[in-house]
Design a protein around this motif. Structure first.
Motif, PDB file in Angstrom:
ATOM      1  N   VAL A  87       2.196  -6.117  12.466  1.00  0.00           N
ATOM      2  CA  VAL A  87       1.840  -4.779  12.049  1.00  0.00           C
ATOM      3  C   VAL A  87       2.289  -4.285  10.759  1.00  0.00           C
ATOM      4  CG1 VAL A  87       2.642  -2.305  12.745  1.00  0.00           C
ATOM      5  CG2 VAL A  87       2.486  -4.118  14.569  1.00  0.00           C
ATOM      6  N   ASP A  89       1.548  -6.351   8.218  1.00  0.00           N
ATOM      7  CA  ASP A  89       0.393  -6.888   7.268  1.00  0.00           C
ATOM      8  C   ASP A  89      -0.714  -6.088   7.498  1.00  0.00           C
ATOM      9  OD1 ASP A  89       1.623  -8.746   5.826  1.00  0.00           O
ATOM     10  OD2 ASP A  89       1.175 -10.271   6.947  1.00  0.00           O
ATOM     11  N   ARG A  90      -0.905  -5.377   8.848  1.00  0.00           N
ATOM     12  CA  ARG A  90      -1.980  -4.290   8.833  1.00  0.00           C
ATOM     13  C   ARG A  90      -1.700  -3.171   7.997  1.00  0.00           C
ATOM     14  NH1 ARG A  90      -5.882  -3.965  12.672  1.00  0.00           N
ATOM     15  NH2 ARG A  90      -7.394  -2.175  12.153  1.00  0.00           N
ATOM     16  N   LEU A  91      -0.427  -2.749   7.973  1.00  0.00           N
ATOM     17  CA  LEU A  91      -0.357  -1.606   7.416  1.00  0.00           C
ATOM     18  C   LEU A  91      -0.297  -1.886   5.857  1.00  0.00           C
ATOM     19  CD1 LEU A  91       2.523  -0.200   9.556  1.00  0.00           C
ATOM     20  CD2 LEU A  91       0.520   0.818   9.133  1.00  0.00           C
ATOM     21  N   ARG A  92      -0.179  -2.889   5.474  1.00  0.00           N
ATOM     22  CA  ARG A  92      -0.094  -3.279   3.824  1.00  0.00           C
ATOM     23  C   ARG A  92      -1.412  -3.346   3.518  1.00  0.00           C
ATOM     24  NH1 ARG A  92       2.188  -8.544   2.790  1.00  0.00           N
ATOM     25  NH2 ARG A  92       2.097  -7.722   0.809  1.00  0.00           N
ATOM     26  N   THR A  93      -2.577  -3.556   4.268  1.00  0.00           N
ATOM     27  CA  THR A  93      -3.791  -3.733   3.783  1.00  0.00           C
ATOM     28  C   THR A  93      -4.505  -2.089   3.727  1.00  0.00           C
ATOM     29  OG1 THR A  93      -4.871  -3.684   5.984  1.00  0.00           O
ATOM     30  CG2 THR A  93      -4.335  -5.528   4.877  1.00  0.00           C
ATOM     31  N   LEU A  94      -3.666  -1.162   4.053  1.00  0.00           N
ATOM     32  CA  LEU A  94      -4.080   0.203   4.025  1.00  0.00           C
ATOM     33  C   LEU A  94      -3.800   0.888   2.690  1.00  0.00           C
ATOM     34  CD1 LEU A  94      -3.236   1.567   7.364  1.00  0.00           C
ATOM     35  CD2 LEU A  94      -5.414   0.566   6.826  1.00  0.00           C
ATOM     36  N   PRO A  95      -4.622   1.748   2.212  1.00  0.00           N
ATOM     37  CA  PRO A  95      -4.296   2.553   0.904  1.00  0.00           C
ATOM     38  C   PRO A  95      -3.201   3.477   0.896  1.00  0.00           C
ATOM     39  CG  PRO A  95      -6.315   3.288   1.699  1.00  0.00           C
ATOM     40  CD  PRO A  95      -5.851   2.190   2.861  1.00  0.00           C
ATOM     41  N   ILE A  96      -2.085   3.155   1.456  1.00  0.00           N
ATOM     42  CA  ILE A  96      -1.008   4.106   1.740  1.00  0.00           C
ATOM     43  C   ILE A  96       0.291   3.668   0.844  1.00  0.00           C
ATOM     44  CG2 ILE A  96      -1.621   4.563   4.110  1.00  0.00           C
ATOM     45  CD1 ILE A  96       0.748   2.976   4.936  1.00  0.00           C
ATOM     46  N   ARG A  98       3.351   2.832  -0.913  1.00  0.00           N
ATOM     47  CA  ARG A  98       4.248   1.492  -0.760  1.00  0.00           C
ATOM     48  C   ARG A  98       5.635   1.876   0.138  1.00  0.00           C
ATOM     49  NH1 ARG A  98       0.904  -2.532  -0.150  1.00  0.00           N
ATOM     50  NH2 ARG A  98      -0.174  -0.817   0.910  1.00  0.00           N
ATOM     51  N   HIS A 257       5.367  -6.549  -1.713  1.00  0.00           N
ATOM     52  CA  HIS A 257       4.823  -8.061  -2.194  1.00  0.00           C
ATOM     53  C   HIS A 257       4.561  -8.968  -0.893  1.00  0.00           C
ATOM     54  CE1 HIS A 257       6.308  -7.198  -6.379  1.00  0.00           C
ATOM     55  NE2 HIS A 257       5.409  -6.604  -5.950  1.00  0.00           N
TER      56      HIS A 257
ATOM     57  N   THR B  53      -7.284  -9.608   0.594  1.00  0.00           N
ATOM     58  CA  THR B  53      -7.091  -8.552   1.259  1.00  0.00           C
ATOM     59  C   THR B  53      -5.888  -7.863   0.584  1.00  0.00           C
ATOM     60  OG1 THR B  53      -5.906  -9.635   3.063  1.00  0.00           O
ATOM     61  CG2 THR B  53      -8.161  -9.223   3.497  1.00  0.00           C
ATOM     62  N   THR B  54      -5.300  -8.578  -0.490  1.00  0.00           N
ATOM     63  CA  THR B  54      -3.997  -7.959  -1.369  1.00  0.00           C
ATOM     64  C   THR B  54      -2.730  -8.444  -0.706  1.00  0.00           C
ATOM     65  OG1 THR B  54      -3.647  -5.751  -0.399  1.00  0.00           O
ATOM     66  CG2 THR B  54      -5.470  -6.101  -2.137  1.00  0.00           C
ATOM     67  N   LEU B  55      -2.853  -9.129   0.563  1.00  0.00           N
ATOM     68  CA  LEU B  55      -1.485  -9.298   1.269  1.00  0.00           C
ATOM     69  C   LEU B  55      -0.739 -10.470   0.467  1.00  0.00           C
ATOM     70  CD1 LEU B  55      -2.670  -9.557   5.021  1.00  0.00           C
ATOM     71  CD2 LEU B  55      -1.163  -7.818   3.736  1.00  0.00           C
ATOM     72  N   ARG B  57      -0.445 -12.641  -3.501  1.00  0.00           N
ATOM     73  CA  ARG B  57      -0.902 -12.590  -4.976  1.00  0.00           C
ATOM     74  C   ARG B  57      -1.277 -13.827  -5.380  1.00  0.00           C
ATOM     75  NH1 ARG B  57       4.028  -9.792  -7.723  1.00  0.00           N
ATOM     76  NH2 ARG B  57       4.878 -11.171  -5.946  1.00  0.00           N
ATOM     77  N   GLU B  75      -4.927  -1.141  -5.319  1.00  0.00           N
ATOM     78  CA  GLU B  75      -4.951   0.273  -4.330  1.00  0.00           C
ATOM     79  C   GLU B  75      -6.443   0.596  -4.180  1.00  0.00           C
ATOM     80  OE1 GLU B  75      -3.225   2.569  -2.887  1.00  0.00           O
ATOM     81  OE2 GLU B  75      -1.636   0.872  -3.082  1.00  0.00           O
ATOM     82  N   ARG B  78      -7.850  -1.752  -1.350  1.00  0.00           N
ATOM     83  CA  ARG B  78      -7.336  -1.531  -0.156  1.00  0.00           C
ATOM     84  C   ARG B  78      -8.272  -0.352   0.227  1.00  0.00           C
ATOM     85  NH1 ARG B  78      -1.898  -1.651  -2.509  1.00  0.00           N
ATOM     86  NH2 ARG B  78      -1.494  -3.926  -2.412  1.00  0.00           N
ATOM     87  N   ARG B  79      -8.605   0.558  -0.437  1.00  0.00           N
ATOM     88  CA  ARG B  79      -9.558   1.717  -0.165  1.00  0.00           C
ATOM     89  C   ARG B  79     -10.697   1.147   0.345  1.00  0.00           C
ATOM     90  NH1 ARG B  79      -6.646   4.836  -3.968  1.00  0.00           N
ATOM     91  NH2 ARG B  79      -7.637   4.265  -5.758  1.00  0.00           N
ATOM     92  N   TYR B  87      -3.000 -11.872  12.226  1.00  0.00           N
ATOM     93  CA  TYR B  87      -2.019 -11.581  11.393  1.00  0.00           C
ATOM     94  C   TYR B  87      -1.763 -10.250  10.983  1.00  0.00           C
ATOM     95  CZ  TYR B  87      -5.484 -12.860   8.040  1.00  0.00           C
ATOM     96  OH  TYR B  87      -6.690 -13.037   7.344  1.00  0.00           O
ATOM     97  N   ALA B  88      -2.876  -9.615  11.433  1.00  0.00           N
ATOM     98  CA  ALA B  88      -2.945  -8.085  11.000  1.00  0.00           C
ATOM     99  C   ALA B  88      -3.085  -7.213  12.450  1.00  0.00           C
ATOM    100  CB  ALA B  88      -4.044  -7.676   9.594  1.00  0.00           C
ATOM    101  N   SER B  89      -2.329  -6.685  12.833  1.00  0.00           N
ATOM    102  CA  SER B  89      -2.352  -5.968  14.225  1.00  0.00           C
ATOM    103  C   SER B  89      -2.177  -4.759  14.420  1.00  0.00           C
ATOM    104  CB  SER B  89      -1.721  -6.776  15.335  1.00  0.00           C
ATOM    105  OG  SER B  89      -1.461  -6.410  16.406  1.00  0.00           O
TER     106      SER B  89
END
Lengths: 260, 312
Positions: A87, A89-96, A98, A257, B53-55, B57, B75, B78-79, B87-89
């Motif tokens: 969850v 990582d999913r949230l970390r790919t969103l433009p929200i 930090r 990070h 996907t920026t997860l 670096r 940012e 990500r937009r 791994y992204a659920s």
């Protein structure tokens, strides 16, 4: 800042929905301090020099703070669970923002803690605990308690993001049980040997517990204690500020990070 | 316009302690296409996707995703992207509807409730919308994951093994959704273990091995790279050697024997070798033939051969 407020509110909503979807866990965590109050209050209370009712009045603020310190455990478990389940990582790919995810988690945790205090204090009243000073001071005491919970949750979130595993978080979380044992939450520190007393009085739990006892009027500030306990309100605020200043940036950085 | 590619990476490197997961990944994905990323376990597929996907670096190299620098403008990246994968659920403690509303809110969609209902309907999840996602079957869960990625149409969608373990109906639903998306101009980066999936969906394939892109090309280009598989089945084991001799003359490739089926096979890139010619030559040599075939390679053949070459 408005981005943080918007995203943080959405994440807060998520945490509250999760709790509503799985109420069993919440009920379990709420009954724990009540059980301890009855167990400690009547079993230990009968063996201590302090009269039973006096000990139970002494114990109620201690258990409130010991329970608040569990923020380390809950914060850690929830953060590790989110990482483990993908969850985070999913949230970390969103433009929200930090900070929105950890902030939403910590605020939700404080709200749940506040709600959980009500049944505990009702049982406290039933076993003889009273607010001996003004209602304003009592409100101040509860505010201080929630601030402390807010701070400990951030410690937990940081550790949860660090461990990344629910199992490890569970084990480490269990170890936090000893933290209030090394404080004045359950017993007065005056009787401890010198070095142990110093250690216990520099435990943040002791400062907050003493502040609550003082503000509720349950017990006087002990003589000759270490600075945070001798000046409990300033000491509590100092500890909360230090913990937040250290762990909130660490948690946000770690969240942003991700990797080790 | 700083880049004509949806994804363009140059020399991306990533180490995890001793493990050199990526050793210079060069990838170029044209907008509006599906790029299949194939590779055996540990080849670096997942690390590549996590970087893009920026997860994570990168330690070295650079990449532009949707025209934005991966390291300097995460940012903006990500937009433009959405990520669905193991791994992204989504959150299993929330219901399907609660999940989609949460993501809609985080994406600042007007009318998050309506958008959630629309997507639940599109992915056949309306009936189970108010059950926790943790009670969903694998197929339902994957559909919900994808729906959460489509709250807003992403410029680039990363799909990590989207149909692993799914039944054909769920799989087709996801394949259709991917085709619809690319028709609307979305670029899709797909990692998969199923070569059939890559064959069905991907315009281009990047074969990743040992932390690098070992081969790129369309599925048919990659197949042409390794040639067709010729197989001869004979009635009698005694003539197997004779058949192999003919095959050697025609293809110049080392024959491989299957003594159980009394067959011999070889690979050829020679497009003038047709089935009638093969049969004539064998007949002229007096080989009693039971069966003969020239089969175009599957993507499996390509995968096995090319990954073996890289390993050698």
């Amino acid at each position: 800042m408005s981005m943080l407020a918007h995203d943080g509110t959405a994440m807060l909503g998520r945490q509250l929905q999760r709790i509503r979807n799985t109420p069993g866990l919440l009920i379990l965590t709420q009954t724990m301090p009540i059980t301890m109050l009855l167990f400690f209050g009547y079993v230990f209370g009968s063996a201590l020099a302090m009269p039973g009712e006096e000990y139970r009045s002494f114990l109620v603020p201690g258990l409130l703070v010991a329970t608040a310190a569990n923020g380390i455990m809950t914060g850690m478990f929830q953060a590790a669970q989110d990482v483990h389940r993908g969850v985070t990582d999913r949230l970390r790919t969103l433009p929200i923002n930090r900070a929105a995810v950890p902030l939403g988690q910590s605020v939700a945790d404080v709200m749940v803690t506040a709600a959980g205090m009500v049944p505990f204090l009702l049982v406290g009243l039933a076993v003889g605990w009273r607010v001996e000073k003004s209602p304003l001071q009592a409100v101040g005491a509860l505010g201080l308690l929630l601030l402390f919970r807010f701070a400990t949750t951030w410690i937990g979130i940081f550790l949860g993001l660090l461990t990344r595993s629910e199992e490890a978080a569970g084990q480490l979380g269990g170890a936090t049980f000893i933290l209030p044992l090394l404080s004045n939450a359950y017993i007065p520190t005056e009787g401890l040997p010198g070095w142990l007393r110093t250690l216990a009085e520099w435990n943040p739990i002791s400062a907050v517990t003493t502040a609550l006892r003082d503000l509720f009027g349950n017990a006087p500030v002990p003589e000759g204690a270490a600075w945070p306990v001798a000046h409990p309100i300033a000491g509590s605020l100092m500890w909360c500020a230090v913990l937040l200043a250290v762990f909130a940036p660490l948690a946000v950085r770690r969240y942003a990070h991700g990797e080790g | 316009m700083t880049s004509t590619y949806a994804v363009l990476s140059e020399g991306l490197e990533k180490r995890f302690g001793e493990v050199h997961a990526l050793r210079g990944l060069d990838l170029a994905v044209a907008p509006g296409t599906v790029c299949g990323i194939l590779g055996s376990n540990g080849a670096g597929k997942t690390t590549a996707v996590r970087l893009l996907t920026t997860l994570l670096r990168p330690d070295a190299g650079s990449a532009r995703v949707a025209g934005h620098d991966l390291v300097r403008e995460p940012e903006a990246v990500r937009r433009a992207i959405a990520v669905t994968g193991q791994y992204a659920s989504v959150d299993g403690d929330l219901t399907g509807r609660q999940n989609l509303r949460l993501f809609a809110r985080l994406h600042r969609v007007r009318g998050p409730a309506e958008r959630a209902a629309e997507l639940l309907d599109r992915f056949g999840l309306t009936e189970s919308a108010d059950r926790p996602a943790s009670t969903y079957s694998g197929g339902m869960r994957r559909r919900l994951d994808l729906a959460a990625s489509l709250i807003r149409r992403p410029e680039i969608l990363f799909l990590d093994e989207p149909t692993t373990g799914l039944d054909p109906a769920s799989r087709n639903l996801i394949w259709d959704a991917v085709r619809d998306l690319t028709a609307d101009g979305t670029t899709v980066l797909l990692t998969t273990q199923y070569l059939e999936e890559a064959d069905q969906l991907a315009h281009d394939i990047a074969l990743v091995a040992k932390g690098r892109v070992a081969h790129t090309g369309s599925p048919s280009q990659l197949k042409a790279l390794i040639g067709a598989h010729v197989e001869i089945v004979v009635a009698d084991a005694d003539v197997l050697a004779k058949a192999a001799g003919v095959l050697d003359q025609l293809t110049g490739a080392e024959p491989s024997f299957d003594h159980v089926r009394n067959s011999v096979g070889a690979v050829t890139r020679d497009t003038t070798l047709t089935l009638p010619r093969l049969v004539r030559e064998l007949d002229a040599a007096g080989v009693p033939l039971l069966d003969a075939s020239i089969r175009p390679p599957t993507l499996d053949d390509v995968f096995l051969r090319l990954t073996k070459e890289v390993a050698a």
